[in-house]
Design a protein around this motif. Structure first.
Motif, PDB file in Angstrom:
ATOM      1  N   GLY A 144      -9.221 -11.163  -2.725  1.00 32.86           N
ATOM      2  CA  GLY A 144     -10.478 -11.758  -3.155  1.00 32.86           C
ATOM      3  C   GLY A 144     -11.691 -11.179  -2.483  1.00 32.86           C
ATOM      4  O   GLY A 144     -12.812 -11.382  -2.949  1.00 32.86           O
ATOM      5  N   ASP A 145     -11.510 -10.453  -1.376  1.00 30.50           N
ATOM      6  CA  ASP A 145     -12.630  -9.856  -0.657  1.00 30.50           C
ATOM      7  C   ASP A 145     -12.868  -8.405  -1.064  1.00 30.50           C
ATOM      8  O   ASP A 145     -13.709  -7.743  -0.468  1.00 30.50           O
ATOM      9  CB  ASP A 145     -12.371  -9.908   0.853  1.00 30.50           C
ATOM     10  CG  ASP A 145     -12.388 -11.333   1.371  1.00 30.50           C
ATOM     11  OD1 ASP A 145     -12.997 -12.182   0.702  1.00 30.50           O
ATOM     12  OD2 ASP A 145     -11.781 -11.593   2.427  1.00 30.50           O
ATOM     13  N   GLY A 147     -13.063  -5.215  -4.315  1.00 29.84           N
ATOM     14  CA  GLY A 147     -13.415  -5.007  -5.710  1.00 29.84           C
ATOM     15  C   GLY A 147     -13.755  -3.568  -5.989  1.00 29.84           C
ATOM     16  O   GLY A 147     -13.517  -2.672  -5.168  1.00 29.84           O
ATOM     17  N   ARG A 189     -14.504  -3.224  -0.038  1.00 29.08           N
ATOM     18  CA  ARG A 189     -14.896  -4.565   0.389  1.00 29.08           C
ATOM     19  C   ARG A 189     -16.329  -4.630   0.896  1.00 29.08           C
ATOM     20  O   ARG A 189     -16.872  -5.720   1.086  1.00 29.08           O
ATOM     21  CB  ARG A 189     -13.964  -5.091   1.482  1.00 29.08           C
ATOM     22  CG  ARG A 189     -13.843  -4.261   2.724  1.00 29.08           C
ATOM     23  CD  ARG A 189     -12.813  -4.885   3.667  1.00 29.08           C
ATOM     24  NE  ARG A 189     -12.584  -4.085   4.848  1.00 29.08           N
ATOM     25  CZ  ARG A 189     -13.346  -4.119   5.935  1.00 29.08           C
ATOM     26  NH1 ARG A 189     -14.395  -4.903   5.964  1.00 29.08           N
ATOM     27  NH2 ARG A 189     -13.071  -3.374   6.980  1.00 29.08           N
ATOM     28  N   VAL A 550     -18.853  -9.249  -4.348  1.00 25.49           N
ATOM     29  CA  VAL A 550     -18.292  -9.307  -2.998  1.00 25.49           C
ATOM     30  C   VAL A 550     -19.283  -8.759  -1.976  1.00 25.49           C
ATOM     31  O   VAL A 550     -19.380  -9.248  -0.853  1.00 25.49           O
ATOM     32  CB  VAL A 550     -16.967  -8.519  -2.936  1.00 25.49           C
ATOM     33  CG1 VAL A 550     -16.438  -8.451  -1.516  1.00 25.49           C
ATOM     34  CG2 VAL A 550     -15.940  -9.141  -3.860  1.00 25.49           C
ATOM     35  N   GLN A 564     -15.833  -8.133  -7.664  1.00 29.16           N
ATOM     36  CA  GLN A 564     -14.493  -8.631  -7.348  1.00 29.16           C
ATOM     37  C   GLN A 564     -13.488  -8.339  -8.469  1.00 29.16           C
ATOM     38  O   GLN A 564     -13.783  -8.496  -9.654  1.00 29.16           O
ATOM     39  CB  GLN A 564     -14.550 -10.136  -7.087  1.00 29.16           C
ATOM     40  CG  GLN A 564     -13.292 -10.715  -6.476  1.00 29.16           C
ATOM     41  CD  GLN A 564     -13.495 -12.162  -6.062  1.00 29.16           C
ATOM     42  OE1 GLN A 564     -14.168 -12.926  -6.735  1.00 29.16           O
ATOM     43  NE2 GLN A 564     -12.910 -12.537  -4.940  1.00 29.16           N
ATOM     44  N   GLU A 566      -9.824  -9.632  -8.794  1.00 30.70           N
ATOM     45  CA  GLU A 566      -8.740 -10.442  -8.265  1.00 30.70           C
ATOM     46  C   GLU A 566      -7.803 -10.953  -9.357  1.00 30.70           C
ATOM     47  O   GLU A 566      -6.591 -11.036  -9.146  1.00 30.70           O
ATOM     48  CB  GLU A 566      -9.316 -11.634  -7.490  1.00 30.70           C
ATOM     49  CG  GLU A 566      -8.279 -12.507  -6.812  1.00 30.70           C
ATOM     50  CD  GLU A 566      -8.906 -13.662  -6.065  1.00 30.70           C
ATOM     51  OE1 GLU A 566      -8.220 -14.244  -5.199  1.00 30.70           O
ATOM     52  OE2 GLU A 566     -10.081 -13.977  -6.330  1.00 30.70           O
ATOM     53  N   ASP A 570     -11.627 -11.431 -13.895  1.00 27.66           N
ATOM     54  CA  ASP A 570     -12.425 -10.385 -13.249  1.00 27.66           C
ATOM     55  C   ASP A 570     -12.253  -9.051 -13.970  1.00 27.66           C
ATOM     56  O   ASP A 570     -13.234  -8.330 -14.206  1.00 27.66           O
ATOM     57  CB  ASP A 570     -12.006 -10.239 -11.786  1.00 27.66           C
ATOM     58  CG  ASP A 570     -12.387 -11.453 -10.952  1.00 27.66           C
ATOM     59  OD1 ASP A 570     -13.347 -12.144 -11.321  1.00 27.66           O
ATOM     60  OD2 ASP A 570     -11.712 -11.710  -9.935  1.00 27.66           O
TER      61      ASP A 570
END
Length: 600
Positions: A144-145, A147, A189, A550, A564, A566, A570
């Motif tokens: 999640g952090d 992309g 990130r 992000v 992001q 995830e 997305d």
């Protein structure tokens, strides 16, 4: 440290305070005293002038301690002992717009000073400054952090800021809409740039560093080309091998690894790399020096750098022309008849001077500097967030527990267009608290500032509840905002801001509900609004609808996002974005080489 003198002073120094023989003779003539007597008084350093062997001389020697060489004050004290003069710090302000900061001692409290807040010792929360391997590993495994890299603005970093572009002309290498930059399916990130920089850095999920853009001063740490068109893997001699953060100036770059080591590369004419070398160029990554403990955060202006260590202490290096190093002075002096230089720092130096206007800040006048005073708790203050504009800086105090203390916001450096938020266009040589955020019983008690951002001549603060406060100016035909103002367009419509960044003429904000807004001027398409090159009010970037951000950064002629990636939603949002093709990068590289050969 002796005060710096103009190179025009040629007479020999014969008295304290750099007084020459001509100065002594003129003073003796004005006072009607022999030159020998005046010289003896000036050299007495506060002991006074008495006949040798007299009782008065012995009493004076025993009762009067030796003081510093303040020649004029000493002489007046001898003449009028009943009224001890006090040196007015504001006299130094009148000497020039960029004085040598005669009130430096006043703005930098001594460590032995007993503060009035000793009964209110604060416990700061510095968890956001902890940078270790465990934290970097956690970031690596959290999808999640991370992309994909998205960019708007020009791809041609070699011409941005140098070639004038009309509003009706669409350049072939400008991205007027957010476009995906493919980098071998690598997830990032963090993306790093600044309002001063035509280059950018990005950190992938494994802590590897990538760079692209202008490289004329080798600010990317490579000598391959003066302009790197696409993200390129960079090698940094890191002790841990994992890069966690960084910052960039106009001609230099800095990166921070997971062990707390800071590295710099690029232009170093005024010492902005902080590597303790008097070299105009640092061609390869080199460790910065001057820190007492591990570095946790870094920010760069055009030609200066600021860092925070893991304990919240601030360090500065580079140019002090506008007081942006926060030392309380510029150190201005003549190097030739018509050339000025400043007391720049070639290594990082710890700064603990903080000042405020006090309760009378609501009263503004031209000489408002008369009301400034150093904070009693200056040595206690710890910072948690820093940001740099072109020639100014913003810092936020770390959150503290107990006593209902609200974090303060400090600004210093060049005060053009009110970018310091003090209601006046005046430079500040010492970090000064903004009055609005000092009010302990205000709305900020439950909604304190947590993150700082800055454009070339503007500043922003993001609060805990996701509100954005703005001051300064970033649009050439707009009025300057002299004091912090809430962005009502976002706060009153239920938007919770997650990231905010400022470019040379643009401001960008992303929200938690996947909305991006932009306003300002974007001649290269950095507003990401398609054919719209200017917006006076925050405008939705429709091309990024449903894209969760992000990381966000604004450069000189560019805007960068880490979008992001995830889940399926997305990926669906990313598929709607345009993609920069390999052919476009090849065409750009050919055009840059062709333009370079044409100039030759």
């Amino acid at each position: 440290k002796s005060p710096l003198r103009s190179a025009r002073v040629r007479d020999p120094i014969v008295a304290p305070g750099f007084g020459t023989q001509r100065d002594l003779e003129k003073l003796a003539q004005d006072l009607g005293q022999p030159t020998e007597v005046v010289q003896a008084v000036m050299s007495s350093q506060g002991r006074g002038y008495r006949r040798r062997g007299s009782k008065e001389a012995d009493d004076a020697t025993e009762s009067k301690p030796k003081v510093a060489n303040t020649a004029w004050a000493d002489f007046m004290m001898e003449a009028k002992e009943e009224d001890k003069p006090k040196e007015d710090a504001e006299d130094n302000k009148k000497r020039s717009r960029r004085s040598t900061g005669g009130n430096n001692q006043e703005s930098q409290p001594a460590e032995s000073t007993t503060t009035t807040t000793t009964s209110k010792i604060r416990t700061y929360d510095l968890s956001s400054l902890k940078c270790d391997d465990n934290k970097s590993k956690k970031s690596k495994t959290s999808a999640g952090d991370c992309g994909v890299l998205v960019q708007a603005g020009t791809l041609d970093a070699s011409s941005v800021g140098r070639t004038k572009v009309s509003a009706s002309q669409q350049r072939s290498f400008d991205l007027s809409l957010p476009s995906l930059i493919p980098v071998r399916n690598i997830l990032f990130r963090q993306v790093i740039s600044s309002c001063n920089a035509a280059h950018a850095l990005a950190i992938d999920s494994n802590g590897n560093l990538y760079g692209w853009g202008r490289n004329e001063s080798q600010q990317l740490g490579m000598a391959a080309s003066a302009c790197v068109s696409r993200p390129f893997l960079l090698e940094v001699p890191s002790s841990s091998g994992k890069i966690v953060s960084g910052a960039v100036g106009k001609n230099h770059s800095m990166v921070l690894d997971s062990s707390g080591e800071l590295y710099a590369v690029g232009g170093n004419k005024v010492g902005q790399c902080g590597v303790k070398l008097n070299a105009d160029l640092i061609p390869q990554w080199k460790a910065c020096v001057g820190f007492d403990s591990n570095v946790a955060q870094v920010a760069c202006g055009e030609a200066f750098s600021i860092a925070l260590d893991e304990h919240g202490y601030m360090y500065t290096a580079g140019s002090s022309e506008f007081g942006q190093t926060g030392t309380g002075e510029t150190g201005e002096y003549f190097v030739s008849a018509n050339k000025l230089a400043f007391a720049n720092s070639i290594q990082f130096q710890k700064q603990q001077g903080f000042c405020s206007m006090g309760p009378a800040e609501s009263i503004y006048r031209a000489d408002n500097s008369l009301k400034k005073s150093p904070l009693d708790d200056a040595l206690q203050i710890r910072l948690s967030s820093i940001a740099c504009g072109k020639h100014h800086a913003v810092a936020i105090e770390a959150p503290a527990s107990g006593n209902g203390h609200t974090p303060r916001v400090f600004t210093w450096g060049c005060g053009n267009y009110g970018c310091l938020g003090h209601g006046v266009q005046a430079d500040e040589y010492t970090p000064r608290s903004i009055a609005l955020f000092e009010q302990q019983d205000s709305v900020f008690a439950n909604n304190p500032p947590v993150s700082a951002a800055a454009g070339a001549s503007c500043s922003m603060v993001l609060t805990k509840s996701g509100h954005v406060y703005y001051w300064g100016k970033h649009k050439s035909n707009a009025e300057a905002v002299m004091r912090p103002q809430l962005l009502n367009e976002l706060a009153h419509n239920g938007h919770i801001a997650s990231h905010v960044a400022g470019g040379n003429q643009s401001v960008m904000v992303t929200t938690q509900n996947a909305v991006t807004v932009a306003w300002g001027q974007g001649p290269h398409g950095e507003l990401a609004l398609g054919k719209v090159k200017s917006s006076s009010k925050p405008t939705f970037v429709s091309a990024l609808d449903a894209c969760r951000c992000v990381s966000l950064a604004c450069g000189y002629g560019n805007t960068y996002w880490i979008v992001q990636k995830e889940d399926a939603d997305d990926e669906k949002a990313i598929e709607q974005l345009e993609t920069v093709t390999d052919e476009a990068f090849v065409d750009l590289e050919v055009a840059v080489v062709s333009a370079k050969s044409t100039k030759k």
